[in-house]
Design a protein around this motif. Structure first.
Motif, PDB file in Angstrom:
ATOM      1  N   GLN A   1       1.017  11.484 -10.254  1.00 39.79           N
ATOM      2  CA  GLN A   1       0.210  12.709 -10.273  1.00 39.79           C
ATOM      3  C   GLN A   1       1.092  13.942 -10.410  1.00 39.79           C
ATOM      4  OE1 GLN A   1      -1.780  13.754  -6.575  1.00 39.79           O
ATOM      5  NE2 GLN A   1      -3.658  14.249  -7.714  1.00 39.79           N
TER       6      GLN A   1
ATOM      7  N   SER B   1       0.978   3.941  -2.995  1.00 44.69           N
ATOM      8  CA  SER B   1       0.697   5.341  -2.689  1.00 44.69           C
ATOM      9  C   SER B   1       1.795   6.243  -3.236  1.00 44.69           C
ATOM     10  CB  SER B   1       0.563   5.527  -1.180  1.00 44.69           C
ATOM     11  OG  SER B   1      -0.523   4.784  -0.674  1.00 44.69           O
TER      12      SER B   1
ATOM     13  N   ARG C   1      -4.871   3.922  -7.924  1.00 45.88           N
ATOM     14  CA  ARG C   1      -5.848   4.220  -6.869  1.00 45.88           C
ATOM     15  C   ARG C   1      -6.865   3.080  -6.734  1.00 45.88           C
ATOM     16  NH1 ARG C   1      -5.552   9.419  -5.062  1.00 45.88           N
ATOM     17  NH2 ARG C   1      -4.399  10.905  -6.371  1.00 45.88           N
ATOM     18  N   GLU C   2      -7.274   2.517  -7.860  1.00 43.54           N
ATOM     19  CA  GLU C   2      -8.226   1.405  -7.822  1.00 43.54           C
ATOM     20  C   GLU C   2      -7.606   0.179  -7.138  1.00 43.54           C
ATOM     21  OE1 GLU C   2     -10.794  -1.402 -10.914  1.00 43.54           O
ATOM     22  OE2 GLU C   2      -9.705   0.360 -11.641  1.00 43.54           O
TER      23      GLU C   2
ATOM     24  N   LEU D   1      -5.216   0.252  -4.924  1.00 44.94           N
ATOM     25  CA  LEU D   1      -5.085   0.555  -3.500  1.00 44.94           C
ATOM     26  C   LEU D   1      -6.421   0.394  -2.783  1.00 44.94           C
ATOM     27  CD1 LEU D   1      -3.151   1.513  -1.312  1.00 44.94           C
ATOM     28  CD2 LEU D   1      -3.732   3.869  -1.908  1.00 44.94           C
ATOM     29  N   ALA D   2      -7.496   0.841  -3.418  1.00 44.87           N
ATOM     30  CA  ALA D   2      -8.814   0.691  -2.794  1.00 44.87           C
ATOM     31  C   ALA D   2      -9.200  -0.776  -2.672  1.00 44.87           C
ATOM     32  CB  ALA D   2      -9.857   1.449  -3.619  1.00 44.87           C
TER      33      ALA D   2
ATOM     34  N   THR E   1       1.394   6.503  -6.952  1.00 37.66           N
ATOM     35  CA  THR E   1       0.265   7.379  -7.293  1.00 37.66           C
ATOM     36  C   THR E   1       0.647   8.845  -7.164  1.00 37.66           C
ATOM     37  OG1 THR E   1      -1.262   5.676  -6.500  1.00 37.66           O
ATOM     38  CG2 THR E   1      -2.143   7.903  -6.765  1.00 37.66           C
TER      39      THR E   1
ATOM     40  N   SER F   1       0.832  -1.206   0.000  1.00 39.55           N
ATOM     41  CA  SER F   1       0.000   0.000   0.000  1.00 39.55           C
ATOM     42  C   SER F   1       0.864   1.253   0.000  1.00 39.55           C
ATOM     43  CB  SER F   1      -0.923   0.005   1.217  1.00 39.55           C
ATOM     44  OG  SER F   1      -1.833  -1.056   1.150  1.00 39.55           O
TER      45      SER F   1
ATOM     46  N   GLU G   1      -2.500   6.524 -12.867  1.00 30.59           N
ATOM     47  CA  GLU G   1      -2.889   7.009 -11.541  1.00 30.59           C
ATOM     48  C   GLU G   1      -4.221   6.402 -11.101  1.00 30.59           C
ATOM     49  OE1 GLU G   1      -4.082  11.259  -9.452  1.00 30.59           O
ATOM     50  OE2 GLU G   1      -2.974  11.232 -11.362  1.00 30.59           O
ATOM     51  N   ALA G   2      -5.186   6.348 -12.030  1.00 29.38           N
ATOM     52  CA  ALA G   2      -6.494   5.777 -11.700  1.00 29.38           C
ATOM     53  C   ALA G   2      -6.374   4.293 -11.379  1.00 29.38           C
ATOM     54  CB  ALA G   2      -7.462   5.996 -12.855  1.00 29.38           C
TER      55      ALA G   2
END
Length: 372
Positions: free
Chosen positions: A192, A185, A217-218, A220-221, A188, A181, A213-214
């Protein structure tokens, strides 16, 4: 119906009792002037042998009383039944009931012998034919109980080892989640930042970086959702960074107490490890130091790191009391260490320290990944 089924004797015991009944009745047809009621009582007593394991003392009393009343000639069948009764009393009962059962058989036998001119051979016969089977029954019961306890203990240890391994796997998954994670992060944030520095003429590159980046983030979620399944109720994520070999100096220093001296020895040229492998190496050294502190009674423990191009060798050796169990059994912590080492294709073993002077040695070999 249930109560009647509970009173029904086991088939094997019923068959043995039937044999004794047949032998008793068969002796009655021999040349004898005995009244008719003697073989009848003898047959009833022999039939009671079917319940000898459920009520050993009561059956012993019945067989002895009938033997005294119906067998003044000392016929073979009823005397043989007393041998079986003595073994059953020894096997099925515990002291003091077992002593009472032996006395139920021997005391009347000796009393009758004294009344009919006692001889020393009578006492010897009582020891051989009555006390002997009783002792065999006692020993057999103790060995059977010891075997049953050993099997139960092995089953408990197997279940406990499986539970510990599962808990350690969950813990490893949590730690790897924190490591990955953090890495995602960073990816990401850096993606960005790069995307925002791009100009209008680099719109296509910015679009690609936005997709990266998307995706990050996906991912990581999704990891956070999966990690929620692993967490216990009320448990929160740790905000502290995961430790690694850079923290090993402090760990060894903390392990040094008034009774224990801990030292660190490093050989070879250290290389940068992946976060997961770095954490696994730290946990191995931590487990070795924990064992030395809590269980070994050692005065000195040495942590050694040997760096080679192909692998990292970790050794934690102490001068304590040594292994109380076979090395293969290990401890609870060793189960977790094996899970970690297996994750990276390494090996680990816990063994007596060389030299025969006591102590233990935890040795782990972790392969190092080559450059990508």
């Amino acid at each position: 119906m249930t109560r009647l089924a509970a009173l029904k004797p086991p088939l094997l015991d019923a068959c043995i009792a039937a044999v004794f009944v047949a032998l008793t009745l068969g002796e009655a047809f021999g040349p004898s002037d005995a009244p008719w009621w003697r073989p009848v009582l003898g047959a009833i007593a022999m039939a009671s042998l079917a319940w000898r394991r459920r009520a050993p003392l009561a059956v012993a009393a019945i067989v002895v009383a009938v033997n005294i009343a119906t067998n003044p000639e000392g016929q073979f069948t009823t005397l043989l039944s007393l041998v079986l009764v003595c073994f059953t009393v020894g096997y099925e009962t515990r002291p003091p009931q077992s002593y009472a059962g032996l006395a139920i058989v021997i005391v009347p036998f000796l009393a009758v012998s004294v009344r009919d001119s006692f001889e020393f051979s009578d006492a010897a016969a009582a020891l051989v034919f009555f006390a002997g089977p009783w002792a065999v029954g006692q020993i057999t019961r103790q060995r059977a109980a010891a075997t049953e306890e050993a099997l139960a203990r092995a089953a408990r240890l197997e279940v406990e080892a499986a539970r510990i391994a599962q808990e350690e796997r969950t813990r490893i998954a949590r730690e790897l989640h924190d490591i990955v994670s953090h890495s995602i992060s960073v990816v990401t944030i850096q993606t960005q930042a790069v995307r925002r520095r791009l100009g209008p003429e680099q719109a296509r590159e910015a679009e690609d970086l936005a997709a990266v980046e998307a995706t990050a983030r996906e991912a990581l979620a999704e990891m956070r959702r999966l990690f929620g399944v692993l967490r216990s109720s009320g448990e929160s994520a740790s905000l502290a960074p995961q430790p690694g070999l850079s923290e090993l100096d402090r760990l060894v220093e903390q392990a040094t107490t008034g009774d224990l001296t801990a030292t660190l020895h490093v050989e070879g040229e250290p290389v940068e490890l992946s976060p997961g492998l770095d954490l696994a190496a730290y946990r191995i050294a931590q487990e070795g130091l924990t064992n030395a502190l809590r269980h070994s009674g050692a005065q000195h423990v040495r942590v050694s790191l040997r760096w080679t191009p192909a692998r990292l060798d970790i050794e934690v050796a102490d001068d304590g009391r040594g292994l109380s169990d076979p090395p293969s059994s290990g401890g609870h912590g060793l189960v977790g260490i094996r899970e970690r080492v297996a994750l990276y294709g390494g090996t680990v073993r816990l063994e007596p320290a060389p030299g025969g002077g006591g102590g233990t040695r935890l040795v782990a070999h972790l392969p190092l990944k080559g450059p990508e």
